[in-house]
Design an enzyme around this catalytic site. Structure first.
Site, PDB file in Angstrom:
ATOM      1  CB  SER A  68     -12.159 -10.818   1.029  1.00 36.36           C
ATOM      2  OG  SER A  68     -10.987 -11.549   1.714  1.00 36.36           O
ATOM      3  CG  HIS A  75     -11.404  -8.950   5.450  1.00 34.29           C
ATOM      4  ND1 HIS A  75     -11.567 -10.230   6.367  1.00 34.29           N
ATOM      5  CD2 HIS A  75     -11.205  -9.534   4.263  1.00 34.29           C
ATOM      6  CE1 HIS A  75     -11.356 -11.111   5.743  1.00 34.29           C
ATOM      7  NE2 HIS A  75     -11.260 -10.945   4.388  1.00 34.29           N
TER       8      HIS A  75
END
Length: 287
Positions: free
Chosen positions: A39, A265
């Site tokens: 990711s 993230h």
């Protein structure tokens, strides 16, 4: 007459040392670039999404592979996928999603990736565990360290490391003539202090999580060295851009009050920073 003129020009070039260049030259073929990884490579949660990607992969058109490809004019094959671990290089991560190694070939010229953070669930499990522990103590002490001790780092050294070596050697075998780079992970938390309103981690556990991430990045570096792969170290350039920093400074979004629904993230700024560092390390020329 045309033949005579050509001969005269050729003779003049020999006599004068002047080379008559052709009127136009064919443009060089674009670099064949394959992006692998998890990711952090896919930029999961960053808008806009890549509508050509499998929806489960949560891939963004603003991920660092796309930034690099646009900057250098490369032909990009992007198989990055959120949640990927080293095993997904060899087997399909989701139904209809091929093993990532299948994107590589002898004609591949450039490969980049982030991988390893999801192995054994260490990355996300540590953040969740330490956030839960921090909330229980209202940010006081080091409850996560007290409970889990060296278990996370032991897993990284004992399980993630050999898996990374195997994966990177497989990449090298599948793309023997390519320049291959694996990136470290940008800092998630600062060296000390923290920000309990956004990252609900106890003050004493901030250095604990930072040490865990340093261990993971060191394992990635060692695996790269053993596999003949370039390591892109993000520790210096991402320092001061952790999830506790304000919008416009931070590269990673926090657990709370963040702009990315996929917590902890990179945001678009982080992906751009990762791209810039990778291009600098690999000395990739902008188009």
């Amino acid at each position: 007459m045309r033949r005579l003129a050509t001969c005269v020009l050729a003779a003049l070039a020999v006599l004068t040392g002047v080379v008559v260049a052709p009127s136009a030259q064919a443009a060089p073929a674009p670099l064949r670039y394959v992006a692998l990884g998890d990711s952090y490579s896919a930029a999961s949660g960053v808008l806009p999404p890549d509508l050509t990607a499998p929806p489960q992969c949560l891939r963004s058109v603003r991920n660092y592979p796309n930034v690099i490809a646009r900057a250098i004019g490369a032909e990009l094959t992007d198989v990055t996928c959120g949640g990927a671990d080293t095993g997904d290089f060899f087997t399909g991560q989701h139904p209809g999603v091929a093993p990532q190694l299948e994107a590589l070939g002898r004609d591949t010229q450039l490969v980049t990736m982030t991988i390893g953070g999801n192995d054994s669930g260490v990355f996300i499990n540590s953040v969740i565990a330490c956030s839960t522990a921090g909330l229980a103590t209202l940010g006081q002490g080091s409850p996560c360290k007290d409970r889990y001790g060296s278990s996370f780092t032991d897993t990284v050294r004992g399980t993630t490391f050999p898996a990374l070596v195997e994966a990177l050697r497989a990449v090298r075998k599948a793309a023997p003539d390519a320049r291959i780079a694996i990136l470290g992970y940008p800092w998630i938390v600062p060296a000390s202090g923290g920000c309990f309103d956004r990252m609900p981690i106890a003050t004493g556990d901030i250095p604990y999580l930072r040490e865990l991430q340093a261990t993971l990045n060191e394992v990635v570096r060692r695996a790269a060295s053993l596999s003949g792969v370039t390591f892109v170290d993000l520790s210096r350039v991402s320092d001061g851009h952790d999830a506790c920093q304000p919008i416009g400074v931070r590269w990673v979004e926090p657990v709370l009050q963040g702009l990315n629904p996929v917590i902890v993230h990179p945001n678009a700024l982080g992906e751009a920073g990762m791209a810039a560092r990778t291009m600098a390390v690999l000395r990739l020329d902008r188009r």
